[in-house]
Design an enzyme around this catalytic site. Structure first.
Site, PDB file in Angstrom:
ATOM      1  N   LYS A 263      32.216 -64.636 -82.485  1.00 17.59           N
ATOM      2  CA  LYS A 263      31.775 -63.256 -82.196  1.00 17.59           C
ATOM      3  C   LYS A 263      32.763 -62.600 -81.235  1.00 17.59           C
ATOM      4  O   LYS A 263      33.111 -61.432 -81.391  1.00 17.59           O
ATOM      5  CB  LYS A 263      30.377 -63.261 -81.570  1.00 17.59           C
ATOM      6  CG  LYS A 263      29.275 -63.738 -82.501  1.00 17.59           C
ATOM      7  CD  LYS A 263      28.662 -62.597 -83.304  1.00 17.59           C
ATOM      8  CE  LYS A 263      27.656 -63.142 -84.319  1.00 17.59           C
ATOM      9  NZ  LYS A 263      27.162 -62.106 -85.243  1.00 17.59           N
TER      10      LYS A 263
ATOM     11  N   ARG B 138      19.091 -71.442 -83.378  1.00 15.55           N
ATOM     12  CA  ARG B 138      18.980 -70.864 -84.734  1.00 15.55           C
ATOM     13  C   ARG B 138      20.347 -70.311 -85.117  1.00 15.55           C
ATOM     14  O   ARG B 138      20.592 -69.118 -85.051  1.00 15.55           O
ATOM     15  CB  ARG B 138      17.906 -69.759 -84.705  1.00 15.55           C
ATOM     16  CG  ARG B 138      17.441 -69.335 -86.072  1.00 15.55           C
ATOM     17  CD  ARG B 138      17.608 -67.845 -86.265  1.00 15.55           C
ATOM     18  NE  ARG B 138      19.004 -67.517 -86.445  1.00 15.55           N
ATOM     19  CZ  ARG B 138      19.524 -66.301 -86.408  1.00 15.55           C
ATOM     20  NH1 ARG B 138      18.778 -65.277 -86.155  1.00 15.55           N
ATOM     21  NH2 ARG B 138      20.810 -66.067 -86.594  1.00 15.55           N
TER      22      ARG B 138
ATOM     23  N   ASN C 169      22.450 -65.580 -93.656  1.00 16.11           N
ATOM     24  CA  ASN C 169      23.767 -66.217 -93.590  1.00 16.11           C
ATOM     25  C   ASN C 169      23.646 -67.716 -93.353  1.00 16.11           C
ATOM     26  O   ASN C 169      22.637 -68.152 -92.809  1.00 16.11           O
ATOM     27  CB  ASN C 169      24.563 -65.611 -92.419  1.00 16.11           C
ATOM     28  CG  ASN C 169      24.830 -64.137 -92.646  1.00 16.11           C
ATOM     29  OD1 ASN C 169      25.223 -63.721 -93.701  1.00 16.11           O
ATOM     30  ND2 ASN C 169      24.588 -63.333 -91.608  1.00 16.11           N
TER      31      ASN C 169
ATOM     32  N   ASN D 185      26.541 -56.791 -92.207  1.00 14.04           N
ATOM     33  CA  ASN D 185      26.660 -57.793 -91.140  1.00 14.04           C
ATOM     34  C   ASN D 185      26.850 -57.068 -89.812  1.00 14.04           C
ATOM     35  O   ASN D 185      27.598 -56.080 -89.729  1.00 14.04           O
ATOM     36  CB  ASN D 185      27.855 -58.709 -91.422  1.00 14.04           C
ATOM     37  CG  ASN D 185      27.862 -59.915 -90.513  1.00 14.04           C
ATOM     38  OD1 ASN D 185      28.001 -59.784 -89.298  1.00 14.04           O
ATOM     39  ND2 ASN D 185      27.695 -61.091 -91.084  1.00 14.04           N
TER      40      ASN D 185
ATOM     41  N   GLU E 239      22.715 -64.351 -78.753  1.00 11.26           N
ATOM     42  CA  GLU E 239      23.066 -64.632 -80.145  1.00 11.26           C
ATOM     43  C   GLU E 239      22.400 -65.906 -80.637  1.00 11.26           C
ATOM     44  O   GLU E 239      22.492 -66.954 -79.977  1.00 11.26           O
ATOM     45  CB  GLU E 239      24.597 -64.781 -80.253  1.00 11.26           C
ATOM     46  CG  GLU E 239      25.117 -64.800 -81.668  1.00 11.26           C
ATOM     47  CD  GLU E 239      24.998 -63.450 -82.380  1.00 11.26           C
ATOM     48  OE1 GLU E 239      25.425 -62.431 -81.817  1.00 11.26           O
ATOM     49  OE2 GLU E 239      24.461 -63.428 -83.499  1.00 11.26           O
ATOM     50  N   ASP E 240      21.786 -65.816 -81.772  1.00  7.63           N
ATOM     51  CA  ASP E 240      21.251 -66.983 -82.480  1.00  7.63           C
ATOM     52  C   ASP E 240      20.320 -67.860 -81.639  1.00  7.63           C
ATOM     53  O   ASP E 240      20.395 -69.092 -81.670  1.00  7.63           O
ATOM     54  CB  ASP E 240      22.410 -67.803 -83.090  1.00  7.63           C
ATOM     55  CG  ASP E 240      23.064 -67.033 -84.246  1.00  7.63           C
ATOM     56  OD1 ASP E 240      22.682 -65.864 -84.479  1.00  7.63           O
ATOM     57  OD2 ASP E 240      23.958 -67.584 -84.902  1.00  7.63           O
TER      58      ASP E 240
ATOM     59  N   TYR F 218      34.835 -66.279 -89.030  1.00  2.69           N
ATOM     60  CA  TYR F 218      33.470 -65.794 -88.831  1.00  2.69           C
ATOM     61  C   TYR F 218      32.630 -66.264 -90.011  1.00  2.69           C
ATOM     62  O   TYR F 218      32.972 -67.243 -90.676  1.00  2.69           O
ATOM     63  CB  TYR F 218      33.569 -64.251 -88.711  1.00  2.69           C
ATOM     64  CG  TYR F 218      32.307 -63.535 -88.350  1.00  2.69           C
ATOM     65  CD1 TYR F 218      31.667 -63.757 -87.136  1.00  2.69           C
ATOM     66  CD2 TYR F 218      31.755 -62.595 -89.227  1.00  2.69           C
ATOM     67  CE1 TYR F 218      30.504 -63.075 -86.812  1.00  2.69           C
ATOM     68  CE2 TYR F 218      30.597 -61.906 -88.907  1.00  2.69           C
ATOM     69  CZ  TYR F 218      29.972 -62.155 -87.707  1.00  2.69           C
ATOM     70  OH  TYR F 218      28.824 -61.478 -87.382  1.00  2.69           O
TER      71      TYR F 218
ATOM     72  N   ASP G 194      21.889 -59.465 -80.601  1.00  4.42           N
ATOM     73  CA  ASP G 194      22.640 -59.097 -81.792  1.00  4.42           C
ATOM     74  C   ASP G 194      21.809 -59.261 -83.062  1.00  4.42           C
ATOM     75  O   ASP G 194      21.898 -58.455 -83.984  1.00  4.42           O
ATOM     76  CB  ASP G 194      23.872 -60.012 -81.856  1.00  4.42           C
ATOM     77  CG  ASP G 194      24.856 -59.599 -82.921  1.00  4.42           C
ATOM     78  OD1 ASP G 194      25.015 -58.385 -83.137  1.00  4.42           O
ATOM     79  OD2 ASP G 194      25.478 -60.490 -83.515  1.00  4.42           O
ATOM     80  N   ASP G 195      20.999 -60.317 -83.102  1.00  6.66           N
ATOM     81  CA  ASP G 195      20.238 -60.600 -84.324  1.00  6.66           C
ATOM     82  C   ASP G 195      19.068 -59.646 -84.498  1.00  6.66           C
ATOM     83  O   ASP G 195      18.681 -59.332 -85.614  1.00  6.66           O
ATOM     84  CB  ASP G 195      19.743 -62.056 -84.291  1.00  6.66           C
ATOM     85  CG  ASP G 195      20.912 -62.997 -84.115  1.00  6.66           C
ATOM     86  OD1 ASP G 195      21.744 -63.087 -85.023  1.00  6.66           O
ATOM     87  OD2 ASP G 195      21.027 -63.611 -83.033  1.00  6.66           O
TER      88      ASP G 195
HETATM   89  O1  OAA Z   1      26.762 -64.165 -87.548  1.00 10.73           O
HETATM   90  C1  OAA Z   1      26.550 -63.441 -88.542  1.00 10.73           C
HETATM   91  O2  OAA Z   1      27.255 -63.429 -89.533  1.00 10.73           O
HETATM   92  C2  OAA Z   1      25.408 -62.487 -88.489  1.00 10.73           C
HETATM   93  C3  OAA Z   1      24.384 -62.976 -87.578  1.00 10.73           C
HETATM   94  O3  OAA Z   1      24.320 -62.620 -86.413  1.00 10.73           O
HETATM   95  C4  OAA Z   1      23.517 -64.070 -88.024  1.00 10.73           C
HETATM   96  O4  OAA Z   1      23.441 -64.357 -89.224  1.00 10.73           O
HETATM   97  O5  OAA Z   1      22.888 -64.690 -87.156  1.00 10.73           O
HETATM   98 MG    MG Z   2      23.495 -64.098 -85.160  1.00 16.09          MG
END
Ligand code: OAA
Ligand code: MG
Length: 650
Positions: free
Chosen positions: A269, A251, A506, A550, A341-342, A198, A364-365
């Site tokens: 994840k 992203r 991160n 996190n 996610e992202d 991770y 999640d973000d």
């Molecule tokens: O993935 C991770 O460590 C936390 C998160 O969702 C990000 O930074 O986008």
């Molecule tokens: Mg993320």
């Protein structure tokens, strides 16, 4: 079940399919089962290349429109034209008789294919009896060892690698070879291995995904698949999916647009969903939607694995996403959890708003990060005193994480103090790339920043904003590293006895400051946590350990809670419940060390607590469908969790 990634099975064992069937019939055994794609209408038994066969079949399906291809029926023959029916795993009931279906069959793995099947392989841990019963004699060296010894050996090997990416690759190889051993290793050594599978290592893995690519993991849905996404979902070997993590790679962490190579994130994840939250690995589906990339370096990289075009936007983008969301619900039903996610800001908020009312989704973000940060802030009150409403918050970064956290803090303050949300928001200030977000900038602000435009004269820099606002809590969520400078940390320390400083971005390279900088510049007074992990720091003879703020603390337990309650929507109150549950897990011993998060070592227990609180909220809000509500939700959550211990085979 065969794994798509288990090309081993496809390549090595199709000739073994008939042998498997024969053997299993002879022995009348039923475990471990595998789903095999057996002979398709235009294939022959023993054909080696099932994927080609399936491809042809699907092609044929497409070429022959249902009505023209359906066999002609006599007057008396009736055919079903309504694809409804009772839910079945293979989708036969939901297909009309005009539709083609895939003739899946179930058989028993044995011999060589069993050793190559990551779901059932145990390597040297197969017992003598299993070696006899499953035709493994001679395929393994004589020794029989325990899973525990396998873990010890793997950890020993892992520690030989100096380069984090090599550890990542070793872990991915293990996941593809022996899934239970992978999870056993991860669960039993979570603090050591989390940074490998991770954040931060997964970030580097995504950047280099093309060159380290060995086996595909997850489902790739690109613009090429437009109009056929439902078919693509049906290619995935597992039929019962409970959680999907999906990214479009725009992203990735704070690293920007990594296109199709973002796949490392959903894969990582979801391995946490299983290891930390106890969701069965086979119920997890990682998805990357490839609409192109604007990353020139990747477009020019000969090893890039994605579509070599610039990103689709507007209608083209929206249509592909909509087809995906529709197909997922059609294929897996109402209760499959979809974690966004992202995604980049400009899509993340819109997707959440659009699908939040029709699907079981969360971002999640925006929401997971908000929940974990709120939990840390609640715990930090034990160290800095006061209530949330007594504090003043300043953010650097007004994107998904920044505004998501800000909103959840405001919601909690509003609930605690009975003030309107708009009032509660006034305790929270955000700085973006153009400076402090203030009323005079309103017209030019993106919609998600507008609630934070308070009355104030313009302020250009973060340092000036700290001096002007005098926050008690400083939160970095901009994705830009090294932005909490010595002057900024010193200003926070000047105004506060114990400044709360969270550097959330991160991976480590993007962190707003390091733990060492935070403790040194604040002369050991900062209450510090960060999105990426930092080792303990020695300052003036004292060791300072910092927590990891996190979302990995939240999403596995949140997901488990949603699944065990059969929730059909995610509600903000569930995120607040998750925060409270996590904050309650921070012990006095943790606080005494300056930690505002509990250690990850206890994460499965913590996830069960979070799951129970989330599920309880789902029942309370009438959003749960698994009835009746279990009496002891914590015990129920724990009992539902996947265990990676090897199973015994008949
Ligand atoms: O993935 C991770 O460590 C936390 C998160 O969702 C990000 O930074 O986008
Ligand atoms: Mg993320």
């Amino acid at each position: 079940m065969f794994s798509l990634n288990g090309s081993s099975f496809l390549n090595n064992s199709l000739s073994g399919v008939s042998r498997n069937l024969t053997q299993s019939t002879q022995r009348k055994i039923s475990a471990p089962p595998m789903v095999v794609a057996s002979v398709t209408p235009n294939g022959k038994p023993g054909d080696r290349n099932v994927s080609v066969l399936m491809e042809n079949t699907l092609k044929e399906m497409r070429e022959n429109a249902p009505s023209s291809s359906s066999p002609s029926l006599t007057e008396n023959e009736s055919k079903s034209t309504v694809g409804g029916g009772v839910e079945d795993v293979y989708g036969e009931d939901s297909a009309t008789e005009d539709h083609y279906i895939t003739p899946w069959t179930v058989t028993v793995a044995s011999g060589y294919p069993l050793l190559r099947d990551p779901h059932y392989n145990k390597g040297l841990a197969f017992t003598e009896k299993e070696r006899d019963a499953h035709f493994l004699r001679g395929l393994l060296p004589p020794v029989v060892i325990s899973q525990q010894l396998q873990v010890k050996k793997m950890m020993h090997n892992m520690r030989q690698y100096q380069v984090p990416l090599q550890r990542y690759m070793a872990m991915m190889d293990l996941q593809e070879r022996n899934e239970r051993l992978f999870y056993k290793l991860l669960i039993d050594n979570v603090e050591e291995l989390l940074p490998v599978v991770y954040t931060p290592t997964v970030g580097e893995a995504c950047q280099k995904y093309g060159s380290i690519f060995r086996q595909p993991q997850g489902l790739f849905i690109s613009l090429k698949e437009k109009g056929r996404i439902l078919e693509v979902l049906k290619n995935w070997p597992e039929k019962k999916i409970q959680v999907i993590v999906v990214t479009d790679g725009e992203r990735i962490l704070g690293l920007g647009d990594l296109g199709c190579q973002g796949m490392g994130i959903p894969v990582g994840k979801l391995s946490l969903y299983s290891a930390l939250g106890g969701i069965r690995p086979s119920a997890c589906l990682p998805v990357t939607i490839d609409v192109g990339t604007n990353n020139e370096q990747l477009l020019n990289d000969e090893f890039y694995i994605g579509l070599r075009r610039r990103r689709a936007t507007g209608q083209e983008y929206a249509e592909l996403l909509h087809e995906f969301m529709t197909a997922v619900k059609q294929n897996y039903g109402e209760k499959v959890l979809i974690q966004f996610e992202d995604f980049a800001n400009h899509n993340a908020f819109d997707l959440l708003a659009k699908y939040g009312t029709t699907h079981l989704v969360f971002n999640d973000d925006i929401q997971g990060t908000a929940s974990v940060v709120l939990a840390g802030l609640m715990a930090s009150l034990n160290l800095v005193g006061g209530t949330l409403a007594d504090h003043k918050f300043l953010f650097l970064g007004a994107g998904e994480a920044g505004t998501g956290i800000a909103e959840l803090i405001a919601l909690e303050i509003s609930k605690q103090t009975n003030v309107p949300l708009e009032e509660a928001r006034k305790k929270i200030w955000l700085v973006d790339s153009k400076g402090l977000i203030v009323r005079s900038r309103m017209e030019s602000l993106q919609h998600f920043k507008r609630p934070w435009a308070h009355e104030h004269e313009p302020v250009r820099t973060l340092l000036d904003a700290v001096k002007a606002i005098k926050p008690t809590v400083l939160i970095g969520s901009s994705g830009a590293g090294r932005t909490f400078t010595k002057e900024v940390v010193q200003a926070m320390t000047y105004f506060n006895k114990k400044p709360v400083i969270l550097a959330l971005s991160n991976p480590t390279s993007q962190s707003e400051c390091t733990a060492e900088e935070a403790y040194t510049w604040s002369e050991g007074r900062a209450i510090f946590a960060s999105g990426s992990p930092f080792s303990p720091v020695e300052y003036n003879g004292t060791f300072y350990a910092s927590g990891q703020a996190n979302n990995a603390y939240i999403f596995p337990g949140l997901g488990l809670g949603l699944i065990i309650s059969g929730a059909i929507r995610v509600h903000d109150d569930m995120l607040l419940a998750a925060s409270e549950a996590l904050a309650a897990q921070v012990s006095q011993e943790n606080l005494d060390k300056g930690l505002i998060y509990p250690p990850f070592a206890n994460i499965r227990k913590i996830s069960a607590q979070i799951a129970a609180k989330v599920a309880a909220k789902a029942y309370e809000l009438g959003l749960a469908t698994r009835l009746p509500q279990p009496e002891n939700l914590v015990a129920h959550a724990e009992s539902c969790m996947y265990s990676p211990n090897y199973r015994n085979y008949r």
